[in-house]
Design an enzyme around this catalytic site. Sequence first.
Site, PDB file in Angstrom:
ATOM      1  N   CYS A  85      82.840  96.466   6.187  1.00 45.53           N
ATOM      2  CA  CYS A  85      83.780  97.330   6.898  1.00 45.53           C
ATOM      3  C   CYS A  85      83.668  97.007   8.384  1.00 45.53           C
ATOM      4  O   CYS A  85      82.592  97.164   8.976  1.00 45.53           O
ATOM      5  CB  CYS A  85      83.468  98.798   6.628  1.00 45.53           C
ATOM      6  N   GLY A  86      84.770  96.563   8.966  1.00 49.24           N
ATOM      7  CA  GLY A  86      84.746  96.155  10.372  1.00 49.24           C
ATOM      8  C   GLY A  86      84.632  97.340  11.313  1.00 49.24           C
ATOM      9  O   GLY A  86      83.770  97.355  12.203  1.00 49.24           O
ATOM     10  N   HIS A  87      85.481  98.366  11.102  1.00 43.77           N
ATOM     11  CA  HIS A  87      85.408  99.501  12.025  1.00 43.77           C
ATOM     12  C   HIS A  87      84.062 100.188  11.857  1.00 43.77           C
ATOM     13  O   HIS A  87      83.478 100.680  12.817  1.00 43.77           O
ATOM     14  CB  HIS A  87      86.576 100.484  11.798  1.00 43.77           C
ATOM     15  N   HIS A 205      93.224  96.666  -0.553  1.00 45.63           N
ATOM     16  CA  HIS A 205      93.898  97.157   0.661  1.00 45.63           C
ATOM     17  C   HIS A 205      95.254  96.449   0.788  1.00 45.63           C
ATOM     18  O   HIS A 205      95.355  95.259   0.482  1.00 45.63           O
ATOM     19  CB  HIS A 205      93.103  96.812   1.923  1.00 45.63           C
ATOM     20  N   ASP A 231      94.186 103.384   7.581  1.00 40.10           N
ATOM     21  CA  ASP A 231      93.155 103.093   8.579  1.00 40.10           C
ATOM     22  C   ASP A 231      93.723 103.413   9.963  1.00 40.10           C
ATOM     23  O   ASP A 231      94.746 102.859  10.364  1.00 40.10           O
ATOM     24  CB  ASP A 231      92.757 101.613   8.474  1.00 40.10           C
ATOM     25  N   CYS A 235      91.677  97.867  11.395  1.00 35.34           N
ATOM     26  CA  CYS A 235      90.947  97.409  10.204  1.00 35.34           C
ATOM     27  C   CYS A 235      90.262  96.051  10.450  1.00 35.34           C
ATOM     28  O   CYS A 235      90.944  95.007  10.526  1.00 35.34           O
ATOM     29  CB  CYS A 235      91.852  97.329   8.976  1.00 35.34           C
ATOM     30  N   GLY A 236      88.941  96.088  10.513  1.00 39.10           N
ATOM     31  CA  GLY A 236      88.197  94.860  10.833  1.00 39.10           C
ATOM     32  C   GLY A 236      88.258  93.813   9.739  1.00 39.10           C
ATOM     33  O   GLY A 236      88.499  92.622  10.006  1.00 39.10           O
ATOM     34  N   THR A 237      88.063  94.241   8.471  1.00 36.59           N
ATOM     35  CA  THR A 237      88.121  93.247   7.393  1.00 36.59           C
ATOM     36  C   THR A 237      89.573  92.796   7.174  1.00 36.59           C
ATOM     37  O   THR A 237      89.825  91.631   6.859  1.00 36.59           O
ATOM     38  CB  THR A 237      87.505  93.802   6.093  1.00 36.59           C
TER      39      THR A 237
END
Length: 310
Positions: A85-87, A205, A231, A235-237
């Site tokens: 998860c990026g965030h 997603h 999100d 969204c980082g990913t």
Amino acid sequence: MHVIDSHTGGEPTRVILDGFPDLGEGPLSLRATRLATDFRDTYRAVVLEPRGQVAMVGALLVPPTDPSCVTGVIYFDVEAVLGMCGHGTIGLAATLYHMGRIGLGSHRIETPAGIVTVELHDANTVTVTNIESRRVSHAVTVEVPGVGPVTGDVAYGGNWFFLVDASPVAVAPGNIRALTDAAVATREALHAQKIGGEAGEPVDHVIFYGPSDDPLVHSRNFVLCPDDAYDRSPCGTGSSARLACLAAEGRLGSGEEIVQHSVIGSAYRLSWMPGARGGVIPRITGQAFVMATAELIFDEADPFRHGIGP
Ligand code: PYC
């Protein structure tokens, strides 16, 4: 359970510091499977209402297998345990700094998807160097009931994404209900038609893109997460998957930087470097703010101790 809450571009992360049942030893991917199968009620209770909130992602700290990592972490939302998860990683770095567990500079963090690096520039600003990301299918058209044909790419950025350049609904804050409905229908159509990763991994997603009014911003996105919440961050990913697509099409060169906005206007700066296996190594810069420290109480007498949800 002691937790610290932060948000990254509006998207909440709840870091679990202690008090969660032990997941045992072994690779993080194995411990993530154990979390999903053996502790579903427990992890969902952390993020579901009334204790949690819509869109909240949990970040369970676990011992890393690689001693060069400052921690291991397994992310989850109400519906699924996430590969990365990026965030959440930006929020985790700000949280560890807030606790005095890391200083400014570079640190490694182990996730089920692999080891990522965070570079903490100040108390809030973090660059995540993600795992190698790749596009697996280009311009796949899926017939979506009630929406029509939707064309997008399938790509991996730590989770599985379907990325649609021409959104069927304008990407604007006033359209969040309609965007959510169209994205849920698209995900269901992809599942029904078995469109996913190389080994049949389901798309978890969906991202719709639209233009931004700001000429300095590449695009505005709407990201549907597994729990059907959108999100609030870009969204980082998902941005990692997007970079893999832009690179594959020659639309963004290695080292070039773009600004990505979320549907509510929060921003990430994005760039990529070539990966070892033909994909891209994404770099995502965003900001997180710590909001609360708390002790969660699970009272046996509380009829909603597992949260409100199916
Ligand atoms: O930032 O990678 C991300 C993410 C995944 C789900 C919610 N946020």
